[in-house]
Design a protein around this motif. Structure first.
Motif, PDB file in Angstrom:
ATOM      1  N   HIS A 189       0.856  -1.190   0.000  1.00 23.69           N
ATOM      2  CA  HIS A 189       0.000   0.000   0.000  1.00 23.69           C
ATOM      3  C   HIS A 189       0.895   1.246   0.000  1.00 23.69           C
ATOM      4  CE1 HIS A 189      -2.702   3.013   1.788  1.00 23.69           C
ATOM      5  NE2 HIS A 189      -3.693   2.244   1.361  1.00 23.69           N
ATOM      6  N   ILE A 223       1.642   1.176   6.896  1.00 17.35           N
ATOM      7  CA  ILE A 223       2.280   1.454   8.190  1.00 17.35           C
ATOM      8  C   ILE A 223       3.403   0.436   8.405  1.00 17.35           C
ATOM      9  CG2 ILE A 223       0.798  -0.002   9.664  1.00 17.35           C
ATOM     10  CD1 ILE A 223       0.769   2.595  11.522  1.00 17.35           C
ATOM     11  N   MET A 256     -10.002   1.550   8.352  1.00 17.89           N
ATOM     12  CA  MET A 256      -9.294   2.161   7.206  1.00 17.89           C
ATOM     13  C   MET A 256      -8.059   1.296   6.950  1.00 17.89           C
ATOM     14  SD  MET A 256      -9.439   6.204   7.974  1.00 17.89           S
ATOM     15  CE  MET A 256     -10.998   7.076   7.968  1.00 17.89           C
ATOM     16  N   CYS A 257      -8.282   0.061   6.552  1.00 18.28           N
ATOM     17  CA  CYS A 257      -7.239  -0.959   6.700  1.00 18.28           C
ATOM     18  C   CYS A 257      -6.153  -0.926   5.632  1.00 18.28           C
ATOM     19  CB  CYS A 257      -7.865  -2.347   6.767  1.00 18.28           C
ATOM     20  SG  CYS A 257      -8.575  -2.896   5.216  1.00 18.28           S
ATOM     21  N   GLY A 258      -6.355  -0.203   4.531  1.00 20.10           N
ATOM     22  CA  GLY A 258      -5.318  -0.173   3.488  1.00 20.10           C
ATOM     23  C   GLY A 258      -4.852  -1.576   3.159  1.00 20.10           C
ATOM     24  N   GLY A 259      -3.535  -1.815   3.219  1.00 21.27           N
ATOM     25  CA  GLY A 259      -2.979  -3.126   2.873  1.00 21.27           C
ATOM     26  C   GLY A 259      -3.092  -4.167   3.974  1.00 21.27           C
ATOM     27  N   THR A 298      -1.981  -4.226   7.258  1.00 28.79           N
ATOM     28  CA  THR A 298      -0.869  -4.502   8.189  1.00 28.79           C
ATOM     29  C   THR A 298      -1.334  -4.657   9.640  1.00 28.79           C
ATOM     30  OG1 THR A 298       0.335  -2.931   6.803  1.00 28.79           O
ATOM     31  CG2 THR A 298       1.492  -3.790   8.728  1.00 28.79           C
ATOM     32  N   ASP A 353     -12.195  -0.508   3.944  1.00 28.58           N
ATOM     33  CA  ASP A 353     -11.529   0.596   3.256  1.00 28.58           C
ATOM     34  C   ASP A 353     -12.511   1.057   2.170  1.00 28.58           C
ATOM     35  OD1 ASP A 353      -8.229   1.423   3.154  1.00 28.58           O
ATOM     36  OD2 ASP A 353      -9.500   2.145   1.506  1.00 28.58           O
ATOM     37  N   CYS A 354     -12.405   2.338   1.779  1.00 29.93           N
ATOM     38  CA  CYS A 354     -13.359   2.816   0.769  1.00 29.93           C
ATOM     39  C   CYS A 354     -12.813   2.607  -0.642  1.00 29.93           C
ATOM     40  CB  CYS A 354     -13.709   4.280   1.018  1.00 29.93           C
ATOM     41  SG  CYS A 354     -12.275   5.342   1.013  1.00 29.93           S
ATOM     42  N   PHE A 359      -7.208  -1.003  -2.705  1.00 25.79           N
ATOM     43  CA  PHE A 359      -6.474  -1.221  -1.448  1.00 25.79           C
ATOM     44  C   PHE A 359      -6.980  -2.476  -0.731  1.00 25.79           C
ATOM     45  CE2 PHE A 359      -5.652   3.631  -1.251  1.00 25.79           C
ATOM     46  CZ  PHE A 359      -4.617   3.489  -2.151  1.00 25.79           C
ATOM     47  N   ASP A 367     -17.229   3.016   3.674  1.00 22.18           N
ATOM     48  CA  ASP A 367     -16.715   4.293   4.168  1.00 22.18           C
ATOM     49  C   ASP A 367     -16.686   4.209   5.690  1.00 22.18           C
ATOM     50  OD1 ASP A 367     -16.663   7.003   5.229  1.00 22.18           O
ATOM     51  OD2 ASP A 367     -16.944   7.633   3.147  1.00 22.18           O
ATOM     52  N   MET A 368     -15.554   4.543   6.273  1.00 23.02           N
ATOM     53  CA  MET A 368     -15.404   4.425   7.735  1.00 23.02           C
ATOM     54  C   MET A 368     -16.565   5.099   8.477  1.00 23.02           C
ATOM     55  SD  MET A 368     -14.340   6.413  10.505  1.00 23.02           S
ATOM     56  CE  MET A 368     -14.183   5.840  12.172  1.00 23.02           C
ATOM     57  N   ASN A 386      -4.963   3.636  11.258  1.00 21.73           N
ATOM     58  CA  ASN A 386      -4.235   4.860  10.921  1.00 21.73           C
ATOM     59  C   ASN A 386      -4.905   5.532   9.733  1.00 21.73           C
ATOM     60  OD1 ASN A 386      -2.824   2.970   9.105  1.00 21.73           O
ATOM     61  ND2 ASN A 386      -1.306   4.557   8.818  1.00 21.73           N
TER      62      ASN A 386
HETATM   63  C1  LIG Z   1      -2.781   5.485   5.919  1.00 20.27           C
HETATM   64  S1  LIG Z   1      -3.722   4.395   4.970  1.00 20.27           S
HETATM   65  C2  LIG Z   1      -3.795   2.920   5.919  1.00 20.27           C
HETATM   66  C3  LIG Z   1      -2.609   2.030   5.630  1.00 20.27           C
HETATM   67  C4  LIG Z   1      -2.699   0.686   6.310  1.00 20.27           C
HETATM   68  N1  LIG Z   1      -2.669   0.780   7.756  1.00 20.27           N
HETATM   69  C5  LIG Z   1      -1.569  -0.232   5.806  1.00 20.27           C
HETATM   70  O1  LIG Z   1      -0.685  -0.586   6.579  1.00 20.27           O
HETATM   71  O2  LIG Z   1      -1.538  -0.531   4.623  1.00 20.27           O
HETATM   72  C6  LIG Z   1      -5.335   5.025   5.156  1.00 20.27           C
HETATM   73  C7  LIG Z   1      -6.410   4.270   4.403  1.00 20.27           C
HETATM   74  O3  LIG Z   1      -7.652   4.887   4.703  1.00 20.27           O
HETATM   75  C8  LIG Z   1      -8.485   4.735   3.576  1.00 20.27           C
HETATM   76  N2  LIG Z   1      -9.566   5.706   3.702  1.00 20.27           N
HETATM   77  C9  LIG Z   1      -9.521   7.055   3.519  1.00 20.27           C
HETATM   78  N3  LIG Z   1     -10.726   7.585   3.749  1.00 20.27           N
HETATM   79  C10 LIG Z   1     -11.551   6.560   4.102  1.00 20.27           C
HETATM   80  C11 LIG Z   1     -12.913   6.472   4.490  1.00 20.27           C
HETATM   81  N4  LIG Z   1     -13.679   7.569   4.565  1.00 20.27           N
HETATM   82  N5  LIG Z   1     -13.406   5.271   4.799  1.00 20.27           N
HETATM   83  C12 LIG Z   1     -12.661   4.140   4.728  1.00 20.27           C
HETATM   84  N6  LIG Z   1     -11.355   4.159   4.377  1.00 20.27           N
HETATM   85  C13 LIG Z   1     -10.808   5.359   4.067  1.00 20.27           C
HETATM   86  C14 LIG Z   1      -7.559   4.952   2.405  1.00 20.27           C
HETATM   87  O4  LIG Z   1      -8.104   4.398   1.227  1.00 20.27           O
HETATM   88  C15 LIG Z   1      -6.282   4.290   2.883  1.00 20.27           C
HETATM   89  O5  LIG Z   1      -6.206   2.976   2.390  1.00 20.27           O
END
Ligand SMILES: C[S@@+](CC[C@H](N)C(=O)[O-])C[C@H]1O[C@@H](n2cnc3c(N)ncnc32)[C@H](O)[C@@H]1O
Length: 392
Positions: A170, A174, A198-201, A203, A258-259, A263, A286-287, A302
């Motif tokens: 991602h 993190i 907001m789990c992204g990849g 981790t 995650d939205c 990701f 959406d969170m 994060n």
């Molecule tokens: C900093 S990254 C998280 C990275 C993750 N912890 C990792 O290790 O890969 C933040 C994530 O929040 C997601 N995001 C942003 N706005 C969001 C929302 N309103 N609802 C859900 N996810 C959201 C983004 O798509 C992104 O993947």
């Protein structure tokens, strides 16, 4: 035999690391700057490399000496029997940190170290190992302060945050060590659901599942620095790994949202690589609309800091995160990390936990919030998985 080792970590994680080292059997630990020194045997060295969630690398102290001149320094390194660990046809590299020393730059000390090692081999065997800065078989590290030097062998090789389960990276991923620390500091007890909204990849979810199931941090990793040392003890290494019993029949439920579907695809690939798909459910959401399946739940995440991933209005976005936590997660606990201090003020909730922590090189705040009015009672719930790690 008792040896001296140095486990490196990020600023702020020294105490977590010291506690973990004790649990792994380390003796005479001493907290230093971004590191913990400890004593033990080779079994312990292997065990810490394999199991530590908070160490980024482990160095083995070879020699401690004082010197007054370049020649003194050269002679001390020349006298070190490097051929016990490094073969004549092998490759090596030297890294150096130097403070207030006679050497103008650390690079000069590295070069002198390299010359002394090569000259010793040439004198003794008529041939010398090559330097390979990218992928050395043996990595030396020299730490110099004033006229004192410590020569180390780096037993880890690549940083231990590279656990081996990241097949998809991602853009704002993190650091795994930071994610592991976030899970531990949250105090998650494995009985309640664990949510990264907001789990992204993925981790944080993967690190949480690994902790809950007692999966060693290095379980998926294929390489360690000590594999190439001449004194590598394969039998002891196998024995060390067998000391760890994975508890893969524990019913834990983790949820990731995650939205952005791309990701979520990355999270899926990483979770599959870690063979944790029975424990972690992913959904596009959406969170601000996520609600826990059960209460109490533990929420750890994060959000974007506004550095690597842009959001339109960070302050407003963080206010909406705070509102969503308050409205949708009552009776839960939430922890979040961010380097955006301005935006964090707009969360608008009273913190029950605060700590400065690092995400790689980025200094961040880690805040916890109690979102419940009553008692944090154990969950009464049904589970989503069949809870067996498929150990292919
Ligand atoms: C900093 S990254 C998280 C990275 C993750 N912890 C990792 O290790 O890969 C933040 C994530 O929040 C997601 N995001 C942003 N706005 C969001 C929302 N309103 N609802 C859900 N996810 C959201 C983004 O798509 C992104 O993947």
């Amino acid at each position: 035999m008792k040896e001296v080792f140095l486990a490196k970590t990020f600023a702020g994680f020294e105490n977590l690391l010291q506690k973990e080292l004790h649990q792994l059997g380390a003796k005479n630990t001493a907290v230093l700057n971004r590191s913990v020194q400890f004593e033990g045997d080779f079994n312990l060295l292997y065990r810490v490399n394999y199991a530590s969630r908070f160490a980024s690398r482990v160095l083995w102290q070879m020699k401690h000496f004082t010197f007054a001149t370049n020649n003194d320094y050269y002679r001390e390194i020349f006298d070190f029997p490097a051929e016990k660990y490094l073969s004549r046809s092998g490759t090596f590299a030297v890294s150096c940190t130097a403070f207030e020393s006679i050497f103008k730059t650390p690079l000069f000390a590295s070069l002198l170290t390299k010359d002394a090692i090569c000259d010793r081999f040439r004198d003794k065997f008529g041939e010398r190992p090559d330097v390979d800065k990218e992928n050395p078989e043996v990595q030396f590290h020299i730490h110099i302060h004033k006229n004192c030097a410590i020569l180390y062998l780096d037993s880890s090789g690549e940083s231990l945050h590279k656990r081996g389960y990241k097949v998809s990276n991602h853009p704002a991923s993190i650091n795994e060590i930071t994610a592991a620390a976030m899970v531990t500091l949250s105090g998650w007890d494995r009985n309640s659901d664990f949510i990264d909204p907001m789990c992204g990849g993925g981790t944080i979810l993967i690190e949480a599942a690994m902790q809950a199931l007692n999966i060693p941090a290095g379980y998926y990793r294929e390489n360690y620095g000590f594999y190439k040392w001449l004194n590598f003890d394969k039998y002891l290494w196998k024995q060390t790994r067998n000391e760890f019993a994975i508890q893969d029949d524990i019913p834990i439920d983790l949820y990731g949202y995650d939205c952005i579907p791309r990701f979520l695809g990355m999270a899926k690939a990483n979770i599959e690589k870690a063979r944790l798909e029975d424990f972690i459910l992913l959904n596009k959401r959406d969170m601000r609309t996520v609600k826990p399946m059960h209460t109490p739940s533990m929420i750890v995440f994060n959000p974007p800091y506004g550095e690597r991933l842009e959001t339109e209005d960070n302050n407003l976005f963080y206010k909406e995160i705070g509102d969503a936590l308050k409205q949708n997660f009552s009776n839960c606990k939430a922890f979040l990390i961010s380097s955006n201090l301005d935006a964090l003020k707009h969360i608008g909730l009273k913190t029950c936990f605060k700590q400065n922590i690092f995400n790689g090189a980025l200094e961040c705040k880690y805040y916890g919030y109690d979102l419940f009015s009553g008692k944090f009672a154990p969950a009464n719930k049904t589970h989503h998985g069949n809870y067996k790690i498929d150990r292919k």
